[in-house]
Design an enzyme around this catalytic site. Structure first.
Site, short mmCIF file in Angstrom:
data_model
loop_
_atom_site.label_atom_id
_atom_site.label_comp_id
_atom_site.label_asym_id
_atom_site.label_seq_id
_atom_site.Cartn_x
_atom_site.Cartn_y
_atom_site.Cartn_z
N ARG A 71 41.63 44.51 41.85
CA ARG A 71 41.56 43.08 41.48
C ARG A 71 41.23 42.24 42.72
O ARG A 71 42.10 41.98 43.56
CB ARG A 71 42.87 42.61 40.87
CG ARG A 71 42.87 41.15 40.48
CD ARG A 71 41.98 40.81 39.34
NE ARG A 71 42.44 41.41 38.09
CZ ARG A 71 41.75 41.36 36.96
NH1 ARG A 71 40.56 40.78 36.95
NH2 ARG A 71 42.20 41.91 35.85
N ARG A 94 33.18 50.69 38.32
CA ARG A 94 34.27 50.20 39.20
C ARG A 94 35.53 51.06 39.09
O ARG A 94 36.50 50.83 39.81
CB ARG A 94 34.59 48.74 38.89
CG ARG A 94 35.12 48.50 37.48
CD ARG A 94 35.43 47.03 37.25
NE ARG A 94 36.05 46.83 35.93
CZ ARG A 94 36.63 45.70 35.55
NH1 ARG A 94 36.68 44.65 36.37
NH2 ARG A 94 37.17 45.59 34.35
N HIS A 156 30.72 41.32 40.71
CA HIS A 156 31.72 40.38 40.17
C HIS A 156 32.59 39.83 41.31
O HIS A 156 33.81 40.06 41.33
CB HIS A 156 32.57 41.18 39.17
CG HIS A 156 33.48 40.39 38.30
ND1 HIS A 156 34.48 39.56 38.77
CD2 HIS A 156 33.58 40.30 36.94
CE1 HIS A 156 35.14 39.03 37.78
NE2 HIS A 156 34.61 39.45 36.66
N ASP A 200 35.00 29.97 32.35
CA ASP A 200 34.37 31.28 32.11
C ASP A 200 32.97 30.99 31.59
O ASP A 200 32.78 30.73 30.40
CB ASP A 200 35.17 32.09 31.10
CG ASP A 200 34.79 33.56 31.12
OD1 ASP A 200 35.49 34.36 30.46
OD2 ASP A 200 33.80 33.90 31.81
N GLU A 259 29.55 35.28 40.31
CA GLU A 259 29.08 36.64 40.09
C GLU A 259 27.56 36.66 39.89
O GLU A 259 27.03 35.78 39.20
CB GLU A 259 29.77 37.22 38.86
CG GLU A 259 31.29 37.09 38.90
CD GLU A 259 31.93 37.22 37.54
OE1 GLU A 259 32.94 36.54 37.28
OE2 GLU A 259 31.44 38.02 36.73
O1 TA6 Z 1 34.19 37.03 35.07
C1 TA6 Z 1 33.92 37.03 33.73
C2 TA6 Z 1 34.88 37.94 32.97
O2 TA6 Z 1 34.17 38.62 31.98
C3 TA6 Z 1 36.01 37.09 32.38
O3 TA6 Z 1 35.83 36.91 30.99
C4 TA6 Z 1 37.28 37.90 32.70
O4 TA6 Z 1 37.52 38.87 31.71
C5 TA6 Z 1 36.88 38.52 34.03
O5 TA6 Z 1 35.52 38.93 33.83
C6 TA6 Z 1 37.79 39.62 34.54
O6 TA6 Z 1 37.62 40.77 33.77
P1 TA6 Z 1 38.53 42.06 34.17
O7 TA6 Z 1 38.11 43.14 33.22
O8 TA6 Z 1 38.21 42.39 35.60
O9 TA6 Z 1 39.95 41.62 34.02
#
Ligand code: TA6
Length: 289
Positions: A71, A94, A156, A200, A259
């Protein structure tokens, strides 16, 4: 595991260490900066210029477990973006330990690391990280099959900011925005994007440089890219932060995800033998006055 990677060390520039949960990690030092990359997910977890604040955000609650995404830093989203019934969100890249292909001290002082995703036969995926005064990330996908290959990809990236509600995101004006929180679409106006609640957003056909203007840390983070037609902007804000087990309740205040990828209608379709390169360069500069 780590012993087999030690052959890639470069004295004074690159060391292979035991990272969190004993996972192999690569520690890099250049004349301008330091960086850290985990073999798990080929995941860049740190980039910092000497004397500067961390450029990437890492959650203090992040798990370092196989099968779980780290994370923070730069999660690699491939070969799909978002949720998929019965499969891990944002794809498997990932969650996978990538093969470490090569480490190299470049003339001029940069350090370069290349990884390859263990192949599923359909595609060859190589990820190249170059550390210098800037951090340059290149995700290269080649279609090895006899049919067209459609995929989504996204770097991301979690950026460290002084205070999310004080930053302005520049460079998205005129881009078409799919706002997933407000469930509406609109064209971004000329004003900088502000973060004042859960955000988002997927900007489609968005190809320009994004500047994260951060008055609290007195800097702008420049996110320059090529081979990317989508920009995603995400901050979970308080309610979603509380629901996320691997993210501190208050950590939303110090991060913003900007991202760079190709998602949704910007997904990539490669013909047999075709190749696509998603490239992102991240650099900081002092605020212009
Ligand atoms: O960054 C966009 C996104 O798709 C959000 O909707 C949120 O889910 C984020 O990614 C984090 O996703 P994750 O699977 O890493 O918790």
């Amino acid at each position: 595991m780590i012993e087999s990677l030690k052959q890639h060390e470069i004295p004074g520039r690159l060391a292979i260490v035991e990272g969190k949960s004993g996972m192999p990690a690569i520690r890099i030092e250049t004349d301008w900066s330091t960086a850290e990359i985990y073999q798990h997910g080929a995941h860049v977890t740190s980039f910092q210029t000497k004397g500067g604040a961390p450029v990437l955000f890492m959650s203090g609650e992040s798990l370092f477990q196989s099968g779980k995404a780290i994370r923070g830093g730069v999660p690699l989203v491939y070969p799909w973006f978002g949720g998929r019934e019965g499969s891990p969100a944002h794809g498997f890249a990932r969650l996978t330990a990538w093969d470490l292909l090569e480490t190299r001290a470049m003339p001029g002082g940069a350090v370069r690391v290349r990884f390859r995703l263990p192949s599923d036969g359909a595609s060859e995926v190589v990820y190249q990280v170059t550390v210098a005064a800037a951090l340059t990330l290149e995700l290269m996908v080649r279609n090895l099959g006899a049919e067209d290959f459609r995929f989504e990809s996204c770097l991301h990236t979690y950026f460290n900011v002084g205070s999310a509600d004080a930053i302005g995101l520049h460079g998205l004006a005129g881009d078409r925005c799919v706002d997933l929180v407000a469930a509406r679409e609109f064209v971004q106006g000329p004003e900088p994007v502000r973060i004042t609640s859960e955000t988002d957003r997927i900007y489609q056909d968005s190809t320009g440089e994004v500047g994260i203007r951060d008055p609290s840390l007195g800097r702008t983070i420049h996110v320059r890219k090529s081979g990317s037609r989508s920009t995603v902007v995400w901050n979970p804000w308080i309610d979603k932060s509380i629901r996320m087990a691997d993210f501190g309740d208050e950590e939303y205040r110090r991060m913003i995800c900007v991202e760079s990828g190709n998602v949704g209608e910007n997904a990539v379709v490669l013909p047999p033998g075709g190749e696509a390169v998603l490239r992102v360069e991240i650099e900081t500069s002092p605020l212009d006055g």
